[in-house]
Design an enzyme around this catalytic site. Structure first.
Site, PDB file in Angstrom:
ATOM      1  N   ASP A  49       0.829  -1.201   0.000  1.00  0.00           N
ATOM      2  CA  ASP A  49       0.000   0.000   0.000  1.00  0.00           C
ATOM      3  C   ASP A  49       0.865   1.254   0.000  1.00  0.00           C
ATOM      4  O   ASP A  49       1.548   1.533   0.980  1.00  0.00           O
ATOM      5  CB  ASP A  49      -0.902   0.002   1.247  1.00  0.00           C
ATOM      6  CG  ASP A  49      -1.793   1.224   1.292  1.00  0.00           C
ATOM      7  OD1 ASP A  49      -2.875   1.180   0.679  1.00  0.00           O
ATOM      8  OD2 ASP A  49      -1.400   2.241   1.918  1.00  0.00           O
ATOM      9  N   TYR A  54       3.120   9.823  -0.414  1.00  0.00           N
ATOM     10  CA  TYR A  54       4.222   9.211   0.364  1.00  0.00           C
ATOM     11  C   TYR A  54       5.576   9.431  -0.325  1.00  0.00           C
ATOM     12  O   TYR A  54       6.626   9.205   0.269  1.00  0.00           O
ATOM     13  CB  TYR A  54       4.013   7.698   0.570  1.00  0.00           C
ATOM     14  CG  TYR A  54       2.744   7.288   1.268  1.00  0.00           C
ATOM     15  CD1 TYR A  54       1.925   8.217   1.912  1.00  0.00           C
ATOM     16  CD2 TYR A  54       2.344   5.941   1.292  1.00  0.00           C
ATOM     17  CE1 TYR A  54       0.750   7.825   2.531  1.00  0.00           C
ATOM     18  CE2 TYR A  54       1.168   5.551   1.926  1.00  0.00           C
ATOM     19  CZ  TYR A  54       0.379   6.495   2.524  1.00  0.00           C
ATOM     20  OH  TYR A  54      -0.784   6.091   3.145  1.00  0.00           O
ATOM     21  N   LYS A  79      -2.894   5.959  -4.245  1.00  0.00           N
ATOM     22  CA  LYS A  79      -4.027   6.862  -3.924  1.00  0.00           C
ATOM     23  C   LYS A  79      -3.824   8.221  -4.570  1.00  0.00           C
ATOM     24  O   LYS A  79      -2.681   8.694  -4.658  1.00  0.00           O
ATOM     25  CB  LYS A  79      -4.126   7.053  -2.401  1.00  0.00           C
ATOM     26  CG  LYS A  79      -3.956   5.772  -1.605  1.00  0.00           C
ATOM     27  CD  LYS A  79      -4.109   5.954  -0.107  1.00  0.00           C
ATOM     28  CE  LYS A  79      -3.726   4.684   0.636  1.00  0.00           C
ATOM     29  NZ  LYS A  79      -2.295   4.577   0.947  1.00  0.00           N
ATOM     30  N   HIS A 112      -7.700   9.478  -1.624  1.00  0.00           N
ATOM     31  CA  HIS A 112      -6.994   9.447  -0.335  1.00  0.00           C
ATOM     32  C   HIS A 112      -7.829  10.025   0.824  1.00  0.00           C
ATOM     33  O   HIS A 112      -7.901   9.430   1.898  1.00  0.00           O
ATOM     34  CB  HIS A 112      -5.657  10.186  -0.473  1.00  0.00           C
ATOM     35  CG  HIS A 112      -4.614   9.733   0.487  1.00  0.00           C
ATOM     36  ND1 HIS A 112      -3.288   9.635   0.166  1.00  0.00           N
ATOM     37  CD2 HIS A 112      -4.699   9.329   1.773  1.00  0.00           C
ATOM     38  CE1 HIS A 112      -2.605   9.189   1.195  1.00  0.00           C
ATOM     39  NE2 HIS A 112      -3.442   8.999   2.195  1.00  0.00           N
TER      40      HIS A 112
HETATM   41  N1  LIG Z   1      -5.239   6.203   3.793  1.00  0.00           N
HETATM   42  C1  LIG Z   1      -4.648   6.926   4.698  1.00  0.00           C
HETATM   43  O1  LIG Z   1      -5.016   8.103   4.925  1.00  0.00           O
HETATM   44  C2  LIG Z   1      -3.541   6.357   5.502  1.00  0.00           C
HETATM   45  C3  LIG Z   1      -3.049   7.038   6.616  1.00  0.00           C
HETATM   46  C4  LIG Z   1      -2.020   6.449   7.349  1.00  0.00           C
HETATM   47  C5  LIG Z   1      -1.525   5.218   6.960  1.00  0.00           C
HETATM   48  N2  LIG Z   1      -1.989   4.575   5.850  1.00  0.00           N
HETATM   49  C6  LIG Z   1      -1.447   3.266   5.401  1.00  0.00           C
HETATM   50  O2  LIG Z   1      -1.501   2.347   6.474  1.00  0.00           O
HETATM   51  C7  LIG Z   1      -0.201   1.825   6.720  1.00  0.00           C
HETATM   52  C8  LIG Z   1      -0.015   1.464   8.175  1.00  0.00           C
HETATM   53  O3  LIG Z   1      -0.223   2.578   9.031  1.00  0.00           O
HETATM   54  P1  LIG Z   1       0.966   3.386   9.764  1.00  0.00           P
HETATM   55  O4  LIG Z   1       2.216   3.191   9.019  1.00  0.00           O
HETATM   56  O5  LIG Z   1       0.473   4.778   9.969  1.00  0.00           O
HETATM   57  O6  LIG Z   1       1.031   2.750  11.205  1.00  0.00           O
HETATM   58  P2  LIG Z   1       1.061   1.267  11.872  1.00  0.00           P
HETATM   59  O7  LIG Z   1       1.196   0.234  10.847  1.00  0.00           O
HETATM   60  O8  LIG Z   1      -0.082   1.237  12.830  1.00  0.00           O
HETATM   61  O9  LIG Z   1       2.367   1.352  12.768  1.00  0.00           O
HETATM   62  C9  LIG Z   1       3.629   1.490  12.229  1.00  0.00           C
HETATM   63  C10 LIG Z   1       4.600   1.756  13.397  1.00  0.00           C
HETATM   64  O10 LIG Z   1       4.663   0.621  14.244  1.00  0.00           O
HETATM   65  C11 LIG Z   1       5.983   0.089  14.280  1.00  0.00           C
HETATM   66  N3  LIG Z   1       5.858  -1.382  14.228  1.00  0.00           N
HETATM   67  C12 LIG Z   1       5.403  -2.130  13.196  1.00  0.00           C
HETATM   68  N4  LIG Z   1       5.382  -3.432  13.516  1.00  0.00           N
HETATM   69  C13 LIG Z   1       5.838  -3.516  14.788  1.00  0.00           C
HETATM   70  C14 LIG Z   1       6.056  -4.589  15.676  1.00  0.00           C
HETATM   71  N5  LIG Z   1       5.793  -5.836  15.320  1.00  0.00           N
HETATM   72  N6  LIG Z   1       6.546  -4.318  16.905  1.00  0.00           N
HETATM   73  C15 LIG Z   1       6.815  -3.050  17.284  1.00  0.00           C
HETATM   74  N7  LIG Z   1       6.620  -1.978  16.499  1.00  0.00           N
HETATM   75  C16 LIG Z   1       6.143  -2.212  15.256  1.00  0.00           C
HETATM   76  C17 LIG Z   1       6.697   0.668  13.066  1.00  0.00           C
HETATM   77  O11 LIG Z   1       8.074   0.872  13.318  1.00  0.00           O
HETATM   78  P3  LIG Z   1       9.260   0.273  12.407  1.00  0.00           P
HETATM   79  O12 LIG Z   1       9.005   0.667  10.986  1.00  0.00           O
HETATM   80  O13 LIG Z   1      10.458   0.915  13.003  1.00  0.00           O
HETATM   81  O14 LIG Z   1       9.211  -1.209  12.623  1.00  0.00           O
HETATM   82  C18 LIG Z   1       5.990   2.023  12.908  1.00  0.00           C
HETATM   83  O15 LIG Z   1       6.563   2.979  13.773  1.00  0.00           O
HETATM   84  C19 LIG Z   1       0.703   2.976   6.239  1.00  0.00           C
HETATM   85  O16 LIG Z   1       2.055   2.603   6.102  1.00  0.00           O
HETATM   86  C20 LIG Z   1       0.011   3.376   4.966  1.00  0.00           C
HETATM   87  O17 LIG Z   1       0.306   2.469   3.927  1.00  0.00           O
HETATM   88  C21 LIG Z   1      -3.000   5.130   5.125  1.00  0.00           C
END
Ligand SMILES: NC(=O)c1ccc[n+]([C@@H]2O[C@H](COP(=O)([O-])OP(=O)(O)OC[C@H]3O[C@@H](n4cnc5c(N)ncnc54)[C@H](OP(=O)(O)O)[C@@H]3O)[C@@H](O)[C@H]2O)c1
Length: 280
Positions: A49, A54, A79, A112
């Site tokens: 994704d 990004y 997106k 988005h």
């Molecule tokens: N549509 C939208 O508006 C929107 C908005 C936000 C996000 N997104 C999408 O959703 C995806 C996921 O959301 P997100 O990146 O915001 O947050 P997330 O997946 O909830 O959390 C990511 C964070 O958690 C850490 N992490 C991941 N796995 C872990 C584990 N097993 N143990 C400990 N820490 C862990 C990562 O650090 P490290 O990388 O250091 O491991 C990072 O700091 C995004 O990457 C993006 O593709 C979409």
């Protein structure tokens, strides 16, 4: 219930979308994103994704090529950013994303954020791209029920997916039920609340019981609520850990304990007030 990383949900147009994938928000263009995506694909991930905003689509594309996995086995989402909403500008933004990714089609293209008054025009552009076979499925992101109701009044093709912030502090039961009723697959962003849920005592107590990590319990809860999930990590160890959730099942009681953590609390913006980029 999905049994492996290869398992898919069938969208309302028949396209199969993996239940689980990798997010690359805030992952730096270049080596960082290339290594994350390659690590994910090497360990069996099929779904990636990204988004124009990004600024890492080129790296994602490079990693896809270098992975050696045939394109048709992967599921790639991008997106259209807020400043590109509108009919012509969306069509242009799609071409730019595709070019950066080095692909000739996308699996899923999303609006988005809803913004206020352009998403219907933007949607018409997505419908055109879909009808032309440039994208296998189209959807929205950050749409609340009222945004969906507004779009459904006029759209020719219903969105196949709604990607929203979704985690144990923001369980969005009404939105989930609405999407299920309409045949729209809900997809969770920030499933780990960007790491903020990992020290929660209830989740850790449940995790200890199953011999799993807090992240694994939360991601398993996503699957058991029938929500697609795309956690982000740049670390191979965590990329592997996050996907290792197909060998246990949370009991109804544990699911309810996790549901009860809801506080309607966001880590990201509220879709009703997120207007960045719309007035430019
Ligand atoms: N549509 C939208 O508006 C929107 C908005 C936000 C996000 N997104 C999408 O959703 C995806 C996921 O959301 P997100 O990146 O915001 O947050 P997330 O997946 O909830 O959390 C990511 C964070 O958690 C850490 N992490 C991941 N796995 C872990 C584990 N097993 N143990 C400990 N820490 C862990 C990562 O650090 P490290 O990388 O250091 O491991 C990072 O700091 C995004 O990457 C993006 O593709 C979409």
């Amino acid at each position: 219930m999905p049994k492996s990383l290869n398992d898919t949900t069938t969208l309302h147009n028949g396209v199969k979308m993996p239940w689980f994938g990798l997010g690359v928000f805030k992952v730096k263009e270049g080596t960082e994103v290339i290594n994350s995506v390659k690590a994910a694909i090497k360990n069996g991930y099929k779904s990636i994704d990204t988004a124009a905003v990004y600024q890492n689509e080129e790296g994602v594309g490079k990693a896809i090529k270098e992975s050696g996995v045939p394109r048709e086995e992967l599921f790639i989402t991008s997106k259209v950013w807020n400043s590109d909403q509108g009919y012509d500008s969306t069509l242009q933004a799609f071409e730019t994303s595709l070019k950066k990714l080095g692909l000739d089609y996308l699996d899923l293209y999303l609006i988005h954020w809803p913004g206020k008054n352009k998403f219907k025009e933007t949607w018409k552009a997505l419908e055109k791209l879909y009808k032309e076979g440039r994208v296998r499925a189209i959807g929205v992101s950050n749409f609340k029920i009222h945004h969906l109701e507004e779009l459904l009044k006029d759209c020719e093709i219903k969105p196949m997916v709604n990607q929203v912030e979704y985690h144990p502090h923001l369980t969005q039961k009404d939105l989930l039920a609405f999407c299920q009723k309409e045949g729209i697959q809900l997809e969770a962003w920030s499933p780990l609340k960007q790491g903020q849920l990992l020290n929660d005592p209830v989740i850790n107590e449940i995790a200890a019981k199953y011999g799993k990590s807090a992240a694994q319990v939360i991601l398993r809860w996503d699957l058991q609520t029938e929500v697609v999930t795309i956690p982000k990590s740049t670390k191979e160890q965590r990329i592997i850990e996050n996907a290792n959730i197909f060998d246990f099942e949370l009991t109804t009681e544990d699911m309810q304990k996790i549901d009860a953590l809801n506080k309607d609390e966001r880590v990201g913006s509220d879709p009703d007030t997120m207007m960045v980029g719309f007035n430019e």
